[in-house]
Design a protein around this motif. Structure first.
Motif, PDB file in Angstrom:
ATOM      1  N   UNK A 125      46.063  39.498  34.908  1.00  0.00           N
ATOM      2  CA  UNK A 125      44.637  40.029  35.249  1.00  0.00           C
ATOM      3  C   UNK A 125      43.257  40.943  34.344  1.00  0.00           C
ATOM      4  N   UNK A 126      43.039  40.766  32.995  1.00  0.00           N
ATOM      5  CA  UNK A 126      42.436  40.771  32.079  1.00  0.00           C
ATOM      6  C   UNK A 126      42.027  39.712  32.317  1.00  0.00           C
ATOM      7  N   UNK A 127      42.271  38.519  32.561  1.00  0.00           N
ATOM      8  CA  UNK A 127      41.380  37.865  32.309  1.00  0.00           C
ATOM      9  C   UNK A 127      39.752  37.949  33.530  1.00  0.00           C
ATOM     10  N   UNK A 128      40.817  37.896  34.740  1.00  0.00           N
ATOM     11  CA  UNK A 128      40.115  37.523  35.891  1.00  0.00           C
ATOM     12  C   UNK A 128      39.377  38.706  35.804  1.00  0.00           C
ATOM     13  N   UNK A 129      39.193  40.435  34.661  1.00  0.00           N
ATOM     14  CA  UNK A 129      38.587  41.285  35.282  1.00  0.00           C
ATOM     15  C   UNK A 129      37.353  40.413  33.913  1.00  0.00           C
ATOM     16  N   UNK A 130      37.614  40.456  32.938  1.00  0.00           N
ATOM     17  CA  UNK A 130      37.081  39.742  32.310  1.00  0.00           C
ATOM     18  C   UNK A 130      35.437  38.777  32.251  1.00  0.00           C
ATOM     19  N   UNK A 131      35.816  38.163  33.756  1.00  0.00           N
ATOM     20  CA  UNK A 131      35.311  37.383  34.260  1.00  0.00           C
ATOM     21  C   UNK A 131      34.659  37.647  35.769  1.00  0.00           C
ATOM     22  N   UNK A 132      35.561  39.066  35.732  1.00  0.00           N
ATOM     23  CA  UNK A 132      34.547  39.413  36.998  1.00  0.00           C
ATOM     24  C   UNK A 132      34.900  38.609  38.380  1.00  0.00           C
ATOM     25  N   UNK A 133      36.197  38.655  38.218  1.00  0.00           N
ATOM     26  CA  UNK A 133      36.581  37.442  39.388  1.00  0.00           C
ATOM     27  C   UNK A 133      37.564  38.737  40.317  1.00  0.00           C
ATOM     28  N   UNK A 134      37.296  39.655  40.261  1.00  0.00           N
ATOM     29  CA  UNK A 134      38.599  41.182  40.257  1.00  0.00           C
ATOM     30  C   UNK A 134      38.234  41.322  41.838  1.00  0.00           C
ATOM     31  N   UNK A 135      38.439  41.389  43.036  1.00  0.00           N
ATOM     32  CA  UNK A 135      38.291  41.760  44.503  1.00  0.00           C
ATOM     33  C   UNK A 135      38.599  43.314  44.758  1.00  0.00           C
ATOM     34  N   UNK A 136      37.665  44.118  44.797  1.00  0.00           N
ATOM     35  CA  UNK A 136      38.521  45.683  44.494  1.00  0.00           C
ATOM     36  C   UNK A 136      38.659  45.771  46.479  1.00  0.00           C
TER      37      UNK A 136
END
Length: 148
Positions: A125-136
């Motif tokens: 999840x940290x990786x996804x966050x750093x890459x801006x790939x998280x859908x909120x």
């Protein structure tokens, strides 16, 4: 062996997240943190000892608070990092659990298994966050129907 099983379990959870198309959706990880925290409450109930149930519940409530705060946070990047940190912190809690709470119902293999799962999922999840790939939730199509 518990660490290996935890690694397989963590990767399996991430795989299921992608198969179900929830792997980038922040509430997937928030829900996972809540469920993971509640397992120790279940172990507490298995002892039948109120003091252990209360102790496990108090700690679980803290992790559930992090999960809820992270998913409701207005800045999706910060919310994602908060939940990822909560998952990884739970992994550390797993490793320290026996020193903090003497709960005989916790299987000996559970802390290393769950800790490994937590850290793998949290790092992902940290990786996804750093890459801006998280859908909120506010970026999800169903958010248009959300009045809360």
């Amino acid at each position: 062996m518990a660490y290996l099983a935890g690694g397989i379990g963590g990767i399996g959870i991430l795989f299921l997240g992608y198969v179900t198309r929830q792997g980038r959706f922040l509430p997937f990880y928030s829900s996972l943190l809540i469920v993971i925290a509640l397992v120790y409450v279940l172990f507490g109930v298995m002892t039948g000892r109120p003091a252990i149930i209360v102790a496990e519940s108090a700690i679980a409530a803290g992790f559930m608070g992090v999960a809820i705060l992270g998913v409701r946070w207005q800045g999706e990047h910060v919310g994602s990092i908060l939940i990822a940190s909560g998952l990884m912190a739970h992994g550390l809690f797993d490793l320290a659990h026996n020193a903090m709470i003497q709960n005989a119902a916790v299987p000996v293999w559970w802390p290393p298994f769950c800790g490994t799962v937590d850290v793998i999922v949290g790092l992902w999840l940290l990786r996804l966050a750093w890459q801006g790939q998280v859908i909120t939730p506010k970026h999800h199509p169903s958010a248009a129907n959300d009045k809360g």
